[in-house]
Design a protein around this motif. Structure first.
Motif, PDB file in Angstrom:
ATOM      1  N   ASN A   1      -5.310   7.373 -10.126  1.00  0.00           N
ATOM      2  CA  ASN A   1      -5.625   6.323 -11.106  1.00  0.00           C
ATOM      3  C   ASN A   1      -6.925   5.593 -10.807  1.00  0.00           C
ATOM      4  OD1 ASN A   1      -4.960   4.779  -8.909  1.00  0.00           O
ATOM      5  ND2 ASN A   1      -3.179   3.794  -9.833  1.00  0.00           N
TER       6      ASN A   1
ATOM      7  N   HIS B   1      -8.019  -3.796   2.770  1.00  0.00           N
ATOM      8  CA  HIS B   1      -7.152  -3.770   1.579  1.00  0.00           C
ATOM      9  C   HIS B   1      -7.660  -4.742   0.519  1.00  0.00           C
ATOM     10  CE1 HIS B   1      -3.369  -3.390  -0.690  1.00  0.00           C
ATOM     11  NE2 HIS B   1      -3.471  -4.698  -0.875  1.00  0.00           N
TER      12      HIS B   1
ATOM     13  N   ARG C   1     -12.779  -4.085  -5.230  1.00  0.00           N
ATOM     14  CA  ARG C   1     -13.876  -3.120  -5.365  1.00  0.00           C
ATOM     15  C   ARG C   1     -15.177  -3.717  -4.842  1.00  0.00           C
ATOM     16  NH1 ARG C   1     -12.365   1.258  -7.751  1.00  0.00           N
ATOM     17  NH2 ARG C   1     -14.492   1.995  -8.016  1.00  0.00           N
TER      18      ARG C   1
ATOM     19  N   SER D   1       0.825  -1.207   0.000  1.00  0.00           N
ATOM     20  CA  SER D   1       0.000   0.000   0.000  1.00  0.00           C
ATOM     21  C   SER D   1       0.860   1.259   0.000  1.00  0.00           C
ATOM     22  CB  SER D   1      -0.926  -0.022   1.224  1.00  0.00           C
ATOM     23  OG  SER D   1      -1.702   1.146   1.294  1.00  0.00           O
TER      24      SER D   1
ATOM     25  N   GLU E   1      -9.320  -3.742  -3.070  1.00  0.00           N
ATOM     26  CA  GLU E   1      -8.643  -4.267  -4.256  1.00  0.00           C
ATOM     27  C   GLU E   1      -9.654  -4.903  -5.206  1.00  0.00           C
ATOM     28  OE1 GLU E   1      -4.997  -5.066  -6.373  1.00  0.00           O
ATOM     29  OE2 GLU E   1      -5.401  -3.845  -4.604  1.00  0.00           O
TER      30      GLU E   1
ATOM     31  N   ARG F   1       2.417   2.042  -3.366  1.00  0.00           N
ATOM     32  CA  ARG F   1       1.492   2.643  -4.329  1.00  0.00           C
ATOM     33  C   ARG F   1       1.301   4.133  -4.048  1.00  0.00           C
ATOM     34  NH1 ARG F   1      -3.612  -1.429  -5.374  1.00  0.00           N
ATOM     35  NH2 ARG F   1      -2.436  -3.317  -5.876  1.00  0.00           N
TER      36      ARG F   1
ATOM     37  N   ASN G   1      -7.433   7.908  -1.645  1.00  0.00           N
ATOM     38  CA  ASN G   1      -7.855   7.811  -3.043  1.00  0.00           C
ATOM     39  C   ASN G   1      -6.736   8.315  -3.944  1.00  0.00           C
ATOM     40  OD1 ASN G   1     -10.471   6.936  -2.306  1.00  0.00           O
ATOM     41  ND2 ASN G   1     -11.140   9.047  -2.035  1.00  0.00           N
TER      42      ASN G   1
ATOM     43  N   THR H   1      -7.825   4.029  -7.920  1.00  0.00           N
ATOM     44  CA  THR H   1      -7.758   3.031  -6.862  1.00  0.00           C
ATOM     45  C   THR H   1      -7.851   3.690  -5.487  1.00  0.00           C
ATOM     46  OG1 THR H   1      -5.337   3.111  -6.796  1.00  0.00           O
ATOM     47  CG2 THR H   1      -6.357   1.494  -8.265  1.00  0.00           C
ATOM     48  N   SER H   2      -8.294   2.896  -4.517  1.00  0.00           N
ATOM     49  CA  SER H   2      -8.389   3.358  -3.129  1.00  0.00           C
ATOM     50  C   SER H   2      -7.619   2.399  -2.239  1.00  0.00           C
ATOM     51  CB  SER H   2      -9.850   3.431  -2.677  1.00  0.00           C
ATOM     52  OG  SER H   2     -10.561   4.385  -3.445  1.00  0.00           O
ATOM     53  N   LEU H   3      -6.932   2.939  -1.246  1.00  0.00           N
ATOM     54  CA  LEU H   3      -6.113   2.149  -0.327  1.00  0.00           C
ATOM     55  C   LEU H   3      -6.514   2.471   1.102  1.00  0.00           C
ATOM     56  CD1 LEU H   3      -2.649   2.759  -2.038  1.00  0.00           C
ATOM     57  CD2 LEU H   3      -4.098   0.740  -2.283  1.00  0.00           C
TER      58      LEU H   3
END
Length: 757
Positions: free
Chosen positions: A308, A718, A724, A271, A722, A274, A305, A310-312
């Protein structure tokens, strides 16, 4: 709404009825797949292990046109309208050539008589309920003990064959009755083991296979985050399952020790890598407004957020009671500092669900580069509270529902009559749910909404009660019955009921769609315009004056509004409009004069003072020249989602990438645009199981326990982000049981009807 209509080219549907049919067929296919998955796990009909749903598409349109069932054993294909009938005709009646050699359900195996004279077969009476039938048919019958295979099922002959196989003895009675047969089989098994100690080994796995299987099991337990309890690992049936497949027993301590620590470090390292790879990010924080009325405890989730899409997950904060504004501000800033250290400008904004808190406004005022937003999902839900508080029709409907429910539930004669007509009309009975008026006084409309749904679903039964003799008798004794009767007969009562139910459902459906779709900030103006349009239609349908309701909507809009809504709407190429000259220009004409000023003010705030005049000139150039038509069309290109049937943007990242790669002449404005366009308008995310952390909240002084739960939540969140997957296991189960209706009627009436298309 005109902006979104005029600016986005779409694929033209040749036939709307075909689209509706395809959507219904898709839903039926998904329902059958869900039912089959449940059945394979032992929670459904036996025949699903041999049948597989297939989705057949139209070669010309690509849309689903039919659902079929394929037999695993012979590859034959059948209609999916009635899986139970297909199983009976194809499998049980011998049509399938390969079924006889396959494992059969216990219900399809006939008891065999023992060989030789005097053999007795013990046959239990068939179960009377379908539930028992499903349980018995979920697995093949165990073979009889070897001694019973030889001598039949007669206990006497079994004992004779085991203890003195060479002699014939007279019939004996086993003291324990039929249940002694199991003990008798165990005794024989023990004797065989002593006579032949070298038995053939069971399932043998290599160490790498065992380690891999245990790793998968651990990941499943972690990612379930409390839905699967650690104590269930010690359940005898689960232990038996592990032994059956050749795995060693596992213990809860193994899963919350070094294995959890190692998994957490692995996920955390990925995480953070990224986040470091991205140029900037947005912080999302939800849970501040969620409240458990029994304990007043909250779990606040903090998520990152990235541009690209994605959310972490970052961290969870446990809080008790009312949270002061400065505490929320400290938590947010501490999290931001922990992510980027001294480079706090990498965090370009926050989206959170705490509207009354000054934390967001204070942080934005102190850091000019930040855009801090209120969650739109929470904003739409708060609008229902506004209606409850200030729209008189809601109070009138609530009081009438409570009065009606109390009368029906607490008068035995009326209740019996009501149940009689419920059974006649709907096939089952229920009480009308009723809640005290103080729930309404707290502006919590959810219980009232439940009462309204109960009342509307019982309308026919309530009307028939008025014609029943018992109601006439009660009316002679109780004046309240006369009033209730007049209310049920009054068309206005039902119109008001439907009006309130329709308005709340309208807002709830939009809020649910916001939670699912997770719109970006540029879509906020369009969402509120869509709401205004739908409410205007609602007012027209139920003949309600628009003034009061529009006033409440505008007030809530102003509370949630942020200048970034207008700025992102103008800068996002997704909303460009083609003019008469063929240019694709930003939709300034759909902004109010004040919103146009907000665009200028926000953009100049997000750049340095030296760049302020430059960025305004670039904005003017963007307003007059716009984007090359080919690039604009590429950004706005849509395709149909194969699951939902809705039109989706092909590449949601195109809006930002155009500014970074093609519109390079807008240096200052481009830096602002790429930071605004990706911002999320909601903070809805990972849903944690309440049962696990509720105990931690009440025993928070155990630092080790709290640390373990924090790691578990991090790993689970997580994984869900990943994939969604934003729903909880409870939501999925509820959705499954909404569609499942017994063993054969697997879908609701609408889907069943569509299967014949």
């Amino acid at each position: 709404m005109a902006a979104s209509t005029n600016t986005t080219p779409s694929i033209v549907d040749t036939n709307s009825s075909e689209e509706a049919t395809a959507k219904a067929i898709q839903k039926r296919y998904e329902g059958l797949v869900t039912v089959r998955n449940k059945a394979i796990k032992g929670k459904g009909a036996w025949y699903w292990s041999h049948l597989e749903p297939l989705l057949v598409h139209n070669n010309e349109t690509g849309l689903p046109k039919a659902v079929k069932l394929r037999c695993f054993l012979c590859d034959a294909v059948f209609s999916a309208s009635n899986p139970s009938r297909t199983a009976s005709e194809h499998l049980k009646r011998g049509t399938c050539p390969n079924f006889n050699s396959a494992a059969k359900p216990i219900s399809s195996v006939s008891p065999e008589t023992g060989s030789g004279a005097g053999a007795i077969v013990v046959v239990s009476s068939p179960p009377s309920s379908s539930v028992h039938r499903r349980k018995r048919s979920s697995s093949p019958p165990p073979p009889p003990p070897p001694v019973m295979q030889q001598y039949g099922a007669d206990p006497l002959r079994a004992v004779s064959g085991l203890l003195q196989p060479q002699q014939q003895q007279q019939h004996l009675m086993l003291s324990g009755g039929k249940d002694d047969l199991g003990a008798l089989a165990m005794l024989e098994d023990s004797v065989k083991k002593l006579k032949s100690p070298k038995t053939s080994p069971g399932v043998v796995l290599h160490k790498t296979q065992v380690d891999s299987a245990i790793d998968y099991l651990a990941d499943w337990v972690y990612e379930s985050c409390g839905s699967v309890s650690f104590s269930s690992l010690e359940h005898p049936k689960f232990r038996a399952f592990l032994t059956q497949v050749g795995l060693p027993p596992v213990f809860p301590r193994e899963f919350v020790g070094s294995r959890l620590d190692s998994k957490f470090e692995e996920v955390k390292s990925e995480s953070e890598a990224r986040i470091r790879d991205a140029m900037f990010f947005q912080m999302a924080s939800d849970g501040w407004k969620i409240k458990d009325y029994e304990s007043d405890q909250k779990l606040v989730n903090l998520t990152v957020n990235l541009p690209n899409g994605t959310s972490l997950y970052r961290r969870a904060v446990f809080v008790n009671g009312s949270v002061p504004s400065n505490y929320a501000e400290d938590v947010l800033w501490e999290t931001i500092s922990g992510i980027c250290g001294n480079l706090v400008q990498n965090c370009v904004g926050i989206v959170a669900d705490k509207f009354k808190s000054k934390a967001l406004r204070n942080l934005e005022n102190q850091n000019h580069w930040m855009v801090n937003l209120s969650c739109q999902y929470q904003g739409f839900n708060s609008l229902i509270k506004d209606f409850t508080k200030e729209f008189p029709l809601f109070r009138t409907v609530a009081e009438n529902c409570i009065k009606l429910a109390n009368f029906v539930n607490y008068n035995s004669r009326i209740r019996n009559s009501f149940h009689k007509f419920q059974m006649q009309e709907y096939g089952h009975t229920w009480l009308l749910r009723v809640f005290p008026m103080r729930e309404f006084e707290d502006f919590n409309f959810e219980p009232v909404y439940v009462m309204i749904e109960d009342t509307l679903s019982s309308v026919r039964a309530l009307q028939l009660v008025l014609l029943d003799e018992s109601f006439k008798m009660v009316s002679m004794e109780d004046r309240n019955a006369i009033e209730i009767g007049e209310m049920i007969r009054d068309v206005r009562f039902w119109n008001d009921l439907e009006a309130v139910h329709g308005l709340v459902k309208l807002v709830k459906d939009m809020a649910k769609e916001i939670e699912t779709e997770k719109p970006l900030v540029g879509q906020c103006l369009l969402l509120w315009n869509e709401l205004r349009t739908k409410v205007k239609d609602w007012c027209s349908k139920f003949n309600i004056a628009e003034g009061a309701i529009e006033k409440l909507i505008e007030r809530r809009f102003r509370k949630n509004y942020h200048p970034a809504w207008a700025a992102s709407y103008i800068l996002d190429p997704l909303y460009l409009i083609r003019d008469t000259s063929g240019k694709y220009l930003p939709p300034f004409k759909h902004l109010t004069p004040e919103q146009e000023k907000d665009v200028d003010r926000l953009i100049t705030r997000l750049v340095s003072r030296d760049e302020a005049h430059i960025v305004l000139m670039e904005l003017m150039k963007w307003r007059t020249e716009g984007l090359d038509p080919v690039y604009a069309q590429a950004v706005q290109m849509k395709e149909r989602d194969p699951i939902t049937g809705k039109m989706r943007i092909v590449n949601p990242q195109s809006s930002r990438l155009v500014w970074e790669t093609y519109l390079t002449e807008f240096k200052s404005l481009g830096r602002v645009a790429v930071r605004l366009i990706f911002l999320h308008a909601t903070c809805c995310g990972f849903k944690c199981s309440w049962s696990l952390w509720k105990w931690i909240c009440s025993h928070g002084h155990y630092k080790t326990s709290l640390d373990k739960v924090q790691k578990l939540i991090f790993v689970a969140a997580h994984s869900k982000l990943e994939r969604r997957d934003f729903s909880s296991d409870e939501d999925k189960d509820a959705e499954f049981f909404t569609f499942a209706n017994g063993e054969d009627d697997v879908l609701n009436d609408v889907l069943v009807d569509s299967s014949s298309v």
